[in-house]
Design a protein around this motif. Structure first.
Motif, mmCIF file in Angstrom:
data_model
loop_
_atom_site.group_PDB
_atom_site.id
_atom_site.type_symbol
_atom_site.label_atom_id
_atom_site.label_comp_id
_atom_site.label_asym_id
_atom_site.label_seq_id
_atom_site.Cartn_x
_atom_site.Cartn_y
_atom_site.Cartn_z
ATOM 1 N N LEU A 1 33.596 37.292 36.393
ATOM 2 C CA LEU A 1 34.123 38.638 36.601
ATOM 3 C C LEU A 1 35.640 38.685 36.468
ATOM 4 N N ALA A 2 36.264 37.527 36.350
ATOM 5 C CA ALA A 2 37.727 37.453 36.344
ATOM 6 C C ALA A 2 38.383 38.343 35.279
ATOM 7 N N PRO A 3 37.904 38.330 34.021
ATOM 8 C CA PRO A 3 38.549 39.181 33.010
ATOM 9 C C PRO A 3 38.448 40.668 33.340
ATOM 10 N N VAL A 4 37.299 41.083 33.884
ATOM 11 C CA VAL A 4 37.123 42.491 34.245
ATOM 12 C C VAL A 4 38.033 42.849 35.418
ATOM 13 N N LEU A 5 38.086 41.955 36.406
ATOM 14 C CA LEU A 5 38.948 42.188 37.564
ATOM 15 C C LEU A 5 40.415 42.264 37.157
ATOM 16 N N GLU A 6 40.800 41.432 36.210
ATOM 17 C CA GLU A 6 42.192 41.427 35.750
ATOM 18 C C GLU A 6 42.566 42.781 35.149
ATOM 19 N N VAL A 7 41.657 43.344 34.339
ATOM 20 C CA VAL A 7 41.908 44.647 33.736
ATOM 21 C C VAL A 7 42.000 45.730 34.812
ATOM 22 N N ILE A 8 41.053 45.720 35.755
ATOM 23 C CA ILE A 8 41.029 46.730 36.814
ATOM 24 C C ILE A 8 42.297 46.666 37.663
ATOM 25 N N ARG A 9 42.701 45.451 38.022
ATOM 26 C CA ARG A 9 43.900 45.292 38.853
ATOM 27 C C ARG A 9 45.159 45.683 38.107
#
Length: 266
Positions: free
Chosen positions: A4-12
């Motif tokens: 989930l790290a890439p998705v979380l990075e975009v959201i943050r």
């Protein structure tokens, strides 16, 4: 969490100081509306068996869910790890035949075990009715199925699908009677009874009515588009055709559609 790290990075990034004002202003409630829309778009892609679109829509659904999780995580109300741990523990607890020593031999035993575990989990939650577990905000067909299943869990059900079909026929007769009497309230109620009975036909037949309706709607839409294209190529207005002429074009569109479907399955 790594996946989930890439998705979380975009959201943050979007919710960060130099990100997007719209994303920073969202709440779990506003994002739920976005999630609901994306779920229906995913449903359409699944119904149409469109793999490329299904991939995209699954990503959109995942993004909305992670976005909501991040809002709670960022506020300190619900750590993301707690969400992961909660669902992990629940699934392990509800599958003792996989993670424990329980033995189930039939699908009925499996479902009974699931319900018994759920009941034990909610032992301290006072519920007066089997319907208390059914959310009121569900779409009609989905909620009708949920209500039916809740009643069945308490032992209230038809014995077989033929009895349900008899109920559908009975409701159709009552609907026709309401039409003759021109009672608008009765007409609407009887129509609802027909739909509710058909939901139970779907349940007995082993599929979800929402999925069936989505697939049939997609089929009609595809055929109608083919008919529109045929008419446009001939520079003919649909409204100018007689009923029999419309049937000719509709039959032609159905044949083309069905042939295309056969080729895709081959």
């Amino acid at each position: 969490m790594e996946s989930l790290a890439p998705v979380l990075e975009v959201i943050r990034t979007l919710r960060g100081k130099n990100g997007c004002e719209w994303d920073r202003r969202q709440t779990p409630v506003t994002m739920w509306k976005c999630l609901a829309e994306e779920v229906y778009e995913l449903q359409q892609a699944l119904a149409e068996k469109d793999l490329e679109n299904t991939c995209e829509e699954m990503g959109d659904v995942l993004f909305q869910i992670v976005f909501i999780m991040e809002i709670f995580h960022d506020s300190g109300q619900i750590p993301m790890s707690r969400v992961m741990d909660t669902v992990k523990e629940k699934m392990i607890r509800r599958h003792p035949h996989v993670y424990g020593d329980a033995v189930v031999k039939t699908r009925t035993e499996l479902l009974d075990q699931w319900e018994q575990i759920k009941t034990r989990e909610k032992n301290g939650d006072l519920r007066l009715s089997a319907m208390d577990d059914v959310p009121k905000g569900m779409p009609g067909l989905v909620r009708a199925m949920k209500v039916s299943k809740s009643a069945v869990k308490k032992g209230f059900d038809w014995e077989n699908i033929h009895q349900v079909l008899d109920t559908v026929k009975s409701e159709m007769a009552e609907f026709e009677s309401a039409l003759e009497q021109k009672d608008e309230d009765a007409i609407m109620l009887e129509f609802g009874d027909i739909l509710f009975s058909l939901v139970n036909v779907a349940r007995f037949a082993g599929f979800h009515p929402e999925t069936a309706l989505a697939r049939s709607t997609a089929k009609f839409e595809s055929r109608f588009r083919l008919m529109e294209t045929d008419l446009a190529e001939k520079n003919i207005s649909l409204g100018a055709l007689s009923a029999s002429e419309k049937n000719v074009f509709w039959s032609r569109a159905k044949k083309v559609h069905d042939n295309n479907q056969s080729v895709e399955k081959a």
